[in-house]
Design an enzyme around this catalytic site. Structure first.
Site, PDB file in Angstrom:
ATOM      1  N   ASP A 187     -18.725 -12.829  34.757  1.00  0.00           N
ATOM      2  CA  ASP A 187     -18.755 -11.347  34.768  1.00  0.00           C
ATOM      3  C   ASP A 187     -20.189 -10.726  34.374  1.00  0.00           C
ATOM      4  OD1 ASP A 187     -16.530 -11.486  36.293  1.00  0.00           O
ATOM      5  OD2 ASP A 187     -15.204 -11.150  34.508  1.00  0.00           O
ATOM      6  N   GLU A 234     -10.227 -20.601  32.960  1.00  0.00           N
ATOM      7  CA  GLU A 234     -10.696 -20.897  31.609  1.00  0.00           C
ATOM      8  C   GLU A 234      -9.667 -21.610  30.876  1.00  0.00           C
ATOM      9  OE1 GLU A 234     -13.671 -18.482  33.443  1.00  0.00           O
ATOM     10  OE2 GLU A 234     -11.373 -18.099  32.762  1.00  0.00           O
ATOM     11  N   ASP A 291     -10.675 -18.250  40.063  1.00  0.00           N
ATOM     12  CA  ASP A 291     -11.150 -17.531  39.068  1.00  0.00           C
ATOM     13  C   ASP A 291     -10.310 -17.666  37.754  1.00  0.00           C
ATOM     14  OD1 ASP A 291     -12.810 -15.771  37.889  1.00  0.00           O
ATOM     15  OD2 ASP A 291     -12.106 -13.823  38.952  1.00  0.00           O
TER      16      ASP A 291
END
Length: 799
Positions: free
Chosen positions: A483, A408, A405
């Protein structure tokens, strides 16, 4: 975001006339007087790469997106030097290259235009950063439509949209918000019912304008790098997606449990709460295969550590959960806490594995542990080190999967939400700034994770999940759409995102069921589960801020509905597993938008809700509250209601009933749908008989079922079972032929065939041309028979 008009005002440069042509095997090089080189590479008769250089110099030819196993080879390559243009001909297409301006036009062999340059390639010196902003503009023809582009939260048809690929942590994003978590710069164009595709392989921030600013122009450009794109000719959308998927790769088969139901939350801790969740699943007989541990299992959010107060003996806990059928999946983020007493941090410091800024110091950013440094996953040495960090977690403790997670990478308390653009990266020996490496950072992190999990899980198959991705990331892992929010709009978004991702070569995908942010009510949760059990990756995940989001959190009525659909998921596992097999072997998307299923029917070009689950099941979720039914479009063919066996002829839009306990679900006539018995987890029961639901059709239909040991790699040595069925129905008879491949022996010896829609009463049954007594096949009225799994031909004849 800059507009096309602004781009054109900035002193763009364009190629002028061609002064030189060379051919080097499958590469054709056209050089202009002002130093532009166009390299045209023929990969297949229908796949061509276009690559442009300025100032006579190409950049090093390197890409993370391209698979090592690309199929290449063509049947024809002919170049003609005509008066106005060069004409390149393959077995499938022609390419016209204008001698005066290097503009490209691509046609089929009958000279029907498939794709053509408007301004074509042009560029502008980027004085802020160095290098060029590279641009391409194409003519958009009337009626042309566009699909693909990964997890965009937009209508499936992108005509009129403006998109940006810059991998971004987009908490609680909304419809049409840009950019999102993934950069997949690939689209499928549909012109007069003929399909083509374009993949712009450029890892800088890229932009696509699908006739948004100018109704007759589609353009794409990047903040740096090369104009480097691949053109795929169909004419079917399936052929385009297959070619793109072959170019960028597919995953290995996952373990079958990874296709089961997964439960997650931020966060399940301490150990007693994890065990309570597991016990409740088993007590309520709700199937589940995996429980996830979010960041709170760590000591101070330090990756590769355990909080000993919450989890005093993680190995014992993992083993106990495994005995009850639960696999544990843990989260690992990229940010490494700055702490000299933390062994992971110290190893990275000692070996120079952290990213540095342009002027030398390490890049620092705040994430969950506080101030962190970040490994450079574009360095192969760093990836090897990172893979090795998983040894204790996987090989010793027994964790079965890992979830990457925040990759990015997401950085807190900065406006950009990510790393500084001057951060330096190795980029596998092609040093660059974060401007180029940003979109592939998460991809290279999860690649390293996959290599570690595969090494330490062996001989079992790995399971890895990522949030950030670039084209080709599907080779390593599953993904989810980030999300989202517990709203009806996000239920719609999840539906279109899954279809779009599957059409973009990335089928192992799901959403946070029920929404990550905020709290769904019971009706929304039930409707989301009804949709998500038809998604390749099926996981509930929530922030936990607003209440619980387990299947039993919304009262008995909703619990019963949710259980019913999760049970259906487990019944359909052999069908779903077969879908995955076709995806990795044929590039077939596991979900198909209606336009993919029938591109010649213009009614499908703007449909968003309906989709095919595999090749034979039609799903249409309910996406608004208090609905007792909805309108849906039925594509070509005849469709049986899964619930009532009512047959509906395709090509029409109809109102269908859909009370809270029912999702509109239909089966294509002629289909043979394999099913397992309901299990609480994969492997709980030995499969003693394969149920196959047979839907009568007057005509011919093909089906198949793929099976193996459900884990491990023996399937690569031929230990699999692939059964192909050919159903042929006539007015008073039904013939089913079976063709077998592979040498895996299934645990069952019989099929139970359940017949739907038989228009005759069975009078005679022949197995391999020999009539059998009804007592041998346990004929149940006109509904079912039991037959050996090894038949070659089954023949039912009416009275």
């Amino acid at each position: 975001m800059i507009t096309n008009t602004e781009i054109e005002k900035r002193g763009n440069q364009h190629p002028n006339h061609i002064v030189d042509f060379k051919q080097e095997n499958r590469k054709l090089l056209f050089t202009t007087q002002n130093g532009v080189i166009l390299e045209v590479s023929i990969l297949r008769d229908s796949v061509v790469r276009f690559r442009y250089a300025t100032e006579h110099v190409f950049e090093p030819d390197f890409s993370y997106a391209i698979s090592d196993d690309v199929n290449t080879g063509f049947n024809q390559l002919e170049v003609q030097d005509e008066i106005p243009e060069y004409v390149v001909t393959t077995n499938k297409i022609k390419i016209y290259i204008n001698k005066s301006n290097l503009k490209v036009q691509i046609t089929d062999l009958e000279d029907n235009v498939l794709n053509e340059d408007e301004l074509g390639f042009h560029w502008e010196e980027n004085y802020d950063f160095g290098g060029n902003v590279v641009k391409m503009s194409k003519i958009c023809h009337s009626g042309e439509s566009y699909y693909g582009m990964g997890d965009k939260a937009s209508h499936t048809n992108l005509k009129g949209k403006r998109l940006n690929n810059w991998v971004t942590d987009s908490y609680a994003y909304g419809k049409d918000q840009e950019p999102l978590y993934k950069a997949i710069p690939f689209y499928v164009g549909l012109k007069e019912s003929v399909a083509y595709g374009i993949f712009f392989d450029n890892s800088f921030s890229t932009y696509f304008d699908f006739a948004n600013e100018k109704r007759n122009v589609t353009s794409f450009w990047a903040d740096g790098g090369e104009m480097n794109y691949y053109f795929f000719y169909g004419p079917k959308m399936s052929q385009v997606v297959e070619a793109y998927t072959d170019l960028t790769g597919v995953p290995e088969l996952p373990p079958l449990w990874a296709l089961g139901f997964h439960q997650s939350k931020w966060s399940y801790y301490p150990e007693r709460n994890v065990k309570k969740i597991a016990a409740t699943f088993r007590k309520l007989n709700i199937p589940c295969d995996a429980i996830y541990l979010d960041i709170d299992y760590m000591e101070g959010f330090r990756c590769f550590t355990w909080n000993n107060r919450y989890f005093p003996n993680p190995k014992k806990m993992v083993q106990e959960l495994e005995k009850d059928g639960f696999k544990v999946v843990t989260m690992i983020d990229p940010g490494i806490k700055i702490d000299r007493d933390y062994w992971v941090y110290q190893q990275a410091m000692d070996n120079g594995f952290f990213c540095r800024r342009a002027d030398g110091p390490h890049f620092k950013g705040k994430v969950w542990p506080g101030e962190c440094k970040f490994p450079d996953f574009t360095n192969p040495e760093v990836r090897e080190w990172w893979a090795g960090l998983y040894k204790e977690m996987i090989a010793e403790i027994g964790v079965r999967g890992v979830w990457n997670d925040m990759n990015e990478p997401a950085i807190m308390e900065v406006p950009s939400k990510t790393a500084n653009l001057d951060v330096r990266h190795d980029y596998d020996g092609h040093p660059c700034s974060h401007r180029k490496a940003h979109n592939v950072y998460g991809m290279q992190m999860v690649r390293a994770t996959y290599e570690g999990i595969k090494k330490y899980t062996f001989p079992r198959r790995p399971f890895v999940l990522t949030r950030a991705a670039y084209s080709g990331t599907q080779r390593y892992c599953a993904t989810w759409t980030g999300d989202n929010v517990a709203t009806w709009e996000h239920l719609w978004i999840a539906n279109v995102q899954m279809q779009r991702m599957c059409m973009s070569g990335y089928s192992f995908v799901g959403s946070d069921i029920g929404g990550f942010a905020e709290q769904p009510n019971g009706e929304l949760f039930a409707r989301w589960v009804q949709l998500a059990i038809f998604h390749p990756f099926c996981r509930v995940h929530s922030s936990g801020d607003h209440g619980d989001q387990e299947p039993w959190s919304f009262g008995e009525e909703i619990t019963n509905i949710v259980r019913k659909y999760i049970e259906l998921r487990y019944q359909l596992l052999p069908y779903l597993y077969t879908m995955f097999y076709k995806y990795i072997n044929n590039g077939m998307p596991m979900l198909q938008s209606l336009v993919f299923y029938d591109q010649e029917d213009t009614q499908t070009h703007f449909r968003t809700d309906e989709f095919l689950f595999g090749e034979h099941m039609l799903v249409c979720p309910v996406q608004e509250p208090n609905a007792q039914g909805r309108r849906m479009y039925f594509p070509r063919g005849n469709w049986y209601s899964y619930w009532t066996d009512e047959v509906i002829e395709g090509g029409v839009e109809r109102w269908v009933p859909a009370e809270i306990y029912k999702i509109p679900l239909y089966v294509k006539e002629g289909a043979m749908i394999p099913k397992y018995p309901v299990q609480q987890y994969v492997g709980e029961k030995e499969i003693k008989e394969l149920r196959i639901d047979v839907y009568y059709k007057e005509g011919i239909e093909n089906s198949s079922v793929y099976e193996d040991q459900q884990d491990g790699y023996d399937y690569k040595k031929g230990r699999f079972s692939l059964r192909k069925f050919r159903l042929r129905g006539k007015e008073n008879e039904l013939i089913i032929q079976q063709f077998k491949d592979g040498n895996f022996t299934t645990s069952y010896n019989t099929f139970k065939l359940n017949f739907h829609g038989l228009p005759f009463t069975i009078g005679t049954v022949e197995v391999d041309n020999e009539e059998v007594d009804f007592s041998e096949i346990k004929l149940n009225g006109n509904n079912s028979i039991e037959v050996t799994k090894d038949f070659t031909e089954l023949h039912l004849i009416g009275k």
